[in-house]
Design a protein around this motif. Structure first.
Motif, PDB file in Angstrom:
ATOM      1  N   THR A 179       0.836  -1.209   0.000  1.00 50.27           N
ATOM      2  CA  THR A 179       0.000   0.000   0.000  1.00 50.27           C
ATOM      3  C   THR A 179       0.864   1.250   0.000  1.00 50.27           C
ATOM      4  O   THR A 179       0.629   2.191  -0.772  1.00 50.27           O
ATOM      5  CB  THR A 179      -0.940   0.000   1.219  1.00 50.27           C
ATOM      6  N   LEU A 180       1.892   1.268   0.840  1.00 50.74           N
ATOM      7  CA  LEU A 180       2.791   2.420   0.905  1.00 50.74           C
ATOM      8  C   LEU A 180       3.526   2.604  -0.413  1.00 50.74           C
ATOM      9  O   LEU A 180       3.619   3.724  -0.930  1.00 50.74           O
ATOM     10  CB  LEU A 180       3.785   2.264   2.058  1.00 50.74           C
ATOM     11  N   ALA A 181       4.050   1.531  -0.977  1.00 50.68           N
ATOM     12  CA  ALA A 181       4.807   1.632  -2.225  1.00 50.68           C
ATOM     13  C   ALA A 181       3.951   2.208  -3.348  1.00 50.68           C
ATOM     14  O   ALA A 181       4.371   3.131  -4.056  1.00 50.68           O
ATOM     15  CB  ALA A 181       5.351   0.257  -2.619  1.00 50.68           C
ATOM     16  N   VAL A 182       2.745   1.689  -3.492  1.00 52.24           N
ATOM     17  CA  VAL A 182       1.842   2.181  -4.540  1.00 52.24           C
ATOM     18  C   VAL A 182       1.483   3.641  -4.282  1.00 52.24           C
ATOM     19  O   VAL A 182       1.469   4.460  -5.198  1.00 52.24           O
ATOM     20  CB  VAL A 182       0.583   1.289  -4.631  1.00 52.24           C
ATOM     21  N   ASP A 183       1.239   3.967  -3.013  1.00 48.29           N
ATOM     22  CA  ASP A 183       0.894   5.338  -2.644  1.00 48.29           C
ATOM     23  C   ASP A 183       2.037   6.299  -2.983  1.00 48.29           C
ATOM     24  O   ASP A 183       1.814   7.376  -3.532  1.00 48.29           O
ATOM     25  CB  ASP A 183       0.575   5.390  -1.151  1.00 48.29           C
ATOM     26  N   LEU A 184       3.264   5.925  -2.661  1.00 44.81           N
ATOM     27  CA  LEU A 184       4.405   6.794  -2.944  1.00 44.81           C
ATOM     28  C   LEU A 184       4.585   7.000  -4.443  1.00 44.81           C
ATOM     29  O   LEU A 184       4.806   8.126  -4.905  1.00 44.81           O
ATOM     30  CB  LEU A 184       5.690   6.213  -2.341  1.00 44.81           C
ATOM     31  N   VAL A 185       4.487   5.928  -5.197  1.00 40.01           N
ATOM     32  CA  VAL A 185       4.721   6.002  -6.641  1.00 40.01           C
ATOM     33  C   VAL A 185       3.600   6.744  -7.361  1.00 40.01           C
ATOM     34  O   VAL A 185       3.846   7.550  -8.255  1.00 40.01           O
ATOM     35  CB  VAL A 185       4.945   4.592  -7.227  1.00 40.01           C
ATOM     36  N   THR A 186       2.357   6.499  -6.955  1.00 42.35           N
ATOM     37  CA  THR A 186       1.236   7.073  -7.697  1.00 42.35           C
ATOM     38  C   THR A 186       0.692   8.369  -7.110  1.00 42.35           C
ATOM     39  O   THR A 186       0.161   9.193  -7.847  1.00 42.35           O
ATOM     40  CB  THR A 186       0.068   6.072  -7.804  1.00 42.35           C
ATOM     41  N   GLY A 187       0.816   8.569  -5.791  1.00 35.70           N
ATOM     42  CA  GLY A 187       0.185   9.729  -5.177  1.00 35.70           C
ATOM     43  C   GLY A 187       1.105  10.719  -4.502  1.00 35.70           C
ATOM     44  O   GLY A 187       0.708  11.850  -4.253  1.00 35.70           O
ATOM     45  N   LEU A 188       2.330  10.280  -4.193  1.00 31.46           N
ATOM     46  CA  LEU A 188       3.253  11.148  -3.456  1.00 31.46           C
ATOM     47  C   LEU A 188       4.645  11.126  -4.095  1.00 31.46           C
ATOM     48  O   LEU A 188       5.640  10.766  -3.450  1.00 31.46           O
ATOM     49  CB  LEU A 188       3.347  10.695  -1.991  1.00 31.46           C
ATOM     50  N   PRO A 189       4.738  11.539  -5.357  1.00 35.04           N
ATOM     51  CA  PRO A 189       6.037  11.463  -6.029  1.00 35.04           C
ATOM     52  C   PRO A 189       7.116  12.338  -5.375  1.00 35.04           C
ATOM     53  O   PRO A 189       8.293  11.968  -5.396  1.00 35.04           O
ATOM     54  CB  PRO A 189       5.745  11.906  -7.463  1.00 35.04           C
ATOM     55  N   ALA A 190       6.740  13.453  -4.780  1.00 33.67           N
ATOM     56  CA  ALA A 190       7.745  14.298  -4.113  1.00 33.67           C
ATOM     57  C   ALA A 190       8.272  13.622  -2.848  1.00 33.67           C
ATOM     58  O   ALA A 190       9.456  13.741  -2.512  1.00 33.67           O
ATOM     59  CB  ALA A 190       7.155  15.669  -3.786  1.00 33.67           C
ATOM     60  N   THR A 191       7.402  12.905  -2.155  1.00 32.11           N
ATOM     61  CA  THR A 191       7.838  12.153  -0.974  1.00 32.11           C
ATOM     62  C   THR A 191       8.769  11.027  -1.402  1.00 32.11           C
ATOM     63  O   THR A 191       9.806  10.784  -0.768  1.00 32.11           O
ATOM     64  CB  THR A 191       6.626  11.610  -0.198  1.00 32.11           C
ATOM     65  N   LEU A 192       8.430  10.346  -2.490  1.00 36.45           N
ATOM     66  CA  LEU A 192       9.299   9.294  -3.013  1.00 36.45           C
ATOM     67  C   LEU A 192      10.657   9.870  -3.407  1.00 36.45           C
ATOM     68  O   LEU A 192      11.704   9.275  -3.116  1.00 36.45           O
ATOM     69  CB  LEU A 192       8.640   8.597  -4.204  1.00 36.45           C
ATOM     70  N   ALA A 193      10.671  11.043  -4.030  1.00 39.50           N
ATOM     71  CA  ALA A 193      11.938  11.678  -4.420  1.00 39.50           C
ATOM     72  C   ALA A 193      12.768  12.054  -3.185  1.00 39.50           C
ATOM     73  O   ALA A 193      13.995  11.876  -3.177  1.00 39.50           O
ATOM     74  CB  ALA A 193      11.665  12.918  -5.273  1.00 39.50           C
ATOM     75  N   ALA A 194      12.105  12.554  -2.143  1.00 43.07           N
ATOM     76  CA  ALA A 194      12.827  12.899  -0.910  1.00 43.07           C
ATOM     77  C   ALA A 194      13.406  11.651  -0.256  1.00 43.07           C
ATOM     78  O   ALA A 194      14.526  11.678   0.274  1.00 43.07           O
ATOM     79  CB  ALA A 194      11.888  13.625   0.061  1.00 43.07           C
ATOM     80  N   LEU A 195      12.680  10.560  -0.309  1.00 45.72           N
ATOM     81  CA  LEU A 195      13.178   9.283   0.210  1.00 45.72           C
ATOM     82  C   LEU A 195      14.365   8.824  -0.624  1.00 45.72           C
ATOM     83  O   LEU A 195      15.410   8.434  -0.087  1.00 45.72           O
ATOM     84  CB  LEU A 195      12.052   8.247   0.176  1.00 45.72           C
ATOM     85  N   ASP A 196      14.240   8.898  -1.929  1.00 43.08           N
ATOM     86  CA  ASP A 196      15.300   8.487  -2.848  1.00 43.08           C
ATOM     87  C   ASP A 196      16.571   9.304  -2.642  1.00 43.08           C
ATOM     88  O   ASP A 196      17.685   8.787  -2.718  1.00 43.08           O
ATOM     89  CB  ASP A 196      14.807   8.630  -4.284  1.00 43.08           C
ATOM     90  N   ASP A 197      16.411  10.588  -2.358  1.00 41.48           N
ATOM     91  CA  ASP A 197      17.552  11.486  -2.123  1.00 41.48           C
ATOM     92  C   ASP A 197      18.141  11.335  -0.729  1.00 41.48           C
ATOM     93  O   ASP A 197      19.149  11.962  -0.416  1.00 41.48           O
ATOM     94  CB  ASP A 197      17.137  12.949  -2.299  1.00 41.48           C
ATOM     95  N   GLY A 198      17.464  10.561   0.124  1.00 42.84           N
ATOM     96  CA  GLY A 198      17.947  10.381   1.487  1.00 42.84           C
ATOM     97  C   GLY A 198      17.622  11.536   2.411  1.00 42.84           C
ATOM     98  O   GLY A 198      18.177  11.642   3.499  1.00 42.84           O
ATOM     99  N   ARG A 199      16.702  12.423   1.996  1.00 36.39           N
ATOM    100  CA  ARG A 199      16.329  13.564   2.847  1.00 36.39           C
ATOM    101  C   ARG A 199      15.375  13.159   3.954  1.00 36.39           C
ATOM    102  O   ARG A 199      15.300  13.826   4.978  1.00 36.39           O
ATOM    103  CB  ARG A 199      15.707  14.679   2.004  1.00 36.39           C
ATOM    104  N   ILE A 200      14.613  12.079   3.729  1.00 35.80           N
ATOM    105  CA  ILE A 200      13.712  11.565   4.759  1.00 35.80           C
ATOM    106  C   ILE A 200      13.888  10.051   4.840  1.00 35.80           C
ATOM    107  O   ILE A 200      14.429   9.430   3.918  1.00 35.80           O
ATOM    108  CB  ILE A 200      12.227  11.903   4.477  1.00 35.80           C
ATOM    109  N   THR A 201      13.405   9.483   5.914  1.00 36.51           N
ATOM    110  CA  THR A 201      13.445   8.037   6.102  1.00 36.51           C
ATOM    111  C   THR A 201      12.137   7.412   5.632  1.00 36.51           C
ATOM    112  O   THR A 201      11.140   8.114   5.423  1.00 36.51           O
ATOM    113  CB  THR A 201      13.648   7.701   7.587  1.00 36.51           C
ATOM    114  N   LEU A 202      12.145   6.088   5.531  1.00 39.30           N
ATOM    115  CA  LEU A 202      10.920   5.385   5.170  1.00 39.30           C
ATOM    116  C   LEU A 202       9.843   5.619   6.222  1.00 39.30           C
ATOM    117  O   LEU A 202       8.669   5.767   5.887  1.00 39.30           O
ATOM    118  CB  LEU A 202      11.183   3.883   5.005  1.00 39.30           C
TER     119      LEU A 202
END
Length: 178
Positions: free
Chosen positions: A95-118
């Protein structure tokens, strides 16, 4: 190249998560590092871990998009089996993975950049899930500006406060913009 026991320089500490940072981290010998450098190395490992979490989320979301039926029960079961998780944990991860990819791309990018944790990405996803798309994007943007400096409980409280409807006597402006 940094060899085991070499003193970490400021250059490696600024590396973005990915292959190069991972290669540098692999060279460190923790007992040989000065105490003052250990927190920076730990933070670099955290950034790298967040990057890997983002990559895993993309893979899980892709699997969910291919499941029969799409996003159906087969995906959490498959993830539970592959990652040796209980079904509830696997369902939450999908659920989280789908949500990040489809609904929260900026959150996914921040996670990818290491600015936030999972864990922080999970808080943002859970707390904004009930919002409409435009409101969710606005709250996400403000939350991401604050999230790197907040602990997970502080972020949770901030989001709860930001999304609490105004009480009598307060103006109707969105609290998330404050």
């Amino acid at each position: 190249m940094i060899r085991p026991g070499d003193h970490p320089s400021a250059a490696w500490a600024g590396l973005a998560p990915g292959t190069v940072l991972n290669a540098v981290l692999e060279t460190f010998d923790p007992p040989a590092l000065p105490r003052r450098d250990l927190p920076r190395v730990a933070a670099a490992y955290q950034r790298q871990g967040s990057h890997l979490d983002a990559m895993q989320a993309r893979i899980i979301a892709e699997l969910a998009s291919r499941a029969e039926p799409p996003g159906g029960a087969a995906t959490p079961v498959t993830i539970a089996e592959a990652l040796h998780l209980d079904l509830d944990t696997a369902t939450e991860l999908v659920t989280l993975a789908v949500d990040l990819v489809t609904g929260l791309p900026a959150t996914l990018a921040a996670l990818d950049d290491g600015r936030i944790t999972l864990a922080k990405a999970r808080v943002i996803a859970r707390r904004t899930r009930r919002l409409g798309p435009a409101t969710r994007v606005a709250v996400e943007a403000v939350a991401l500006a604050r999230a790197p400096e907040l602990t997970e409980p502080q972020l949770r409280r901030w989001l709860d406060d930001a999304m609490t409807p105004p009480e009598n006597g307060e103006n109707g402006e969105a609290r998330a913009s404050s």
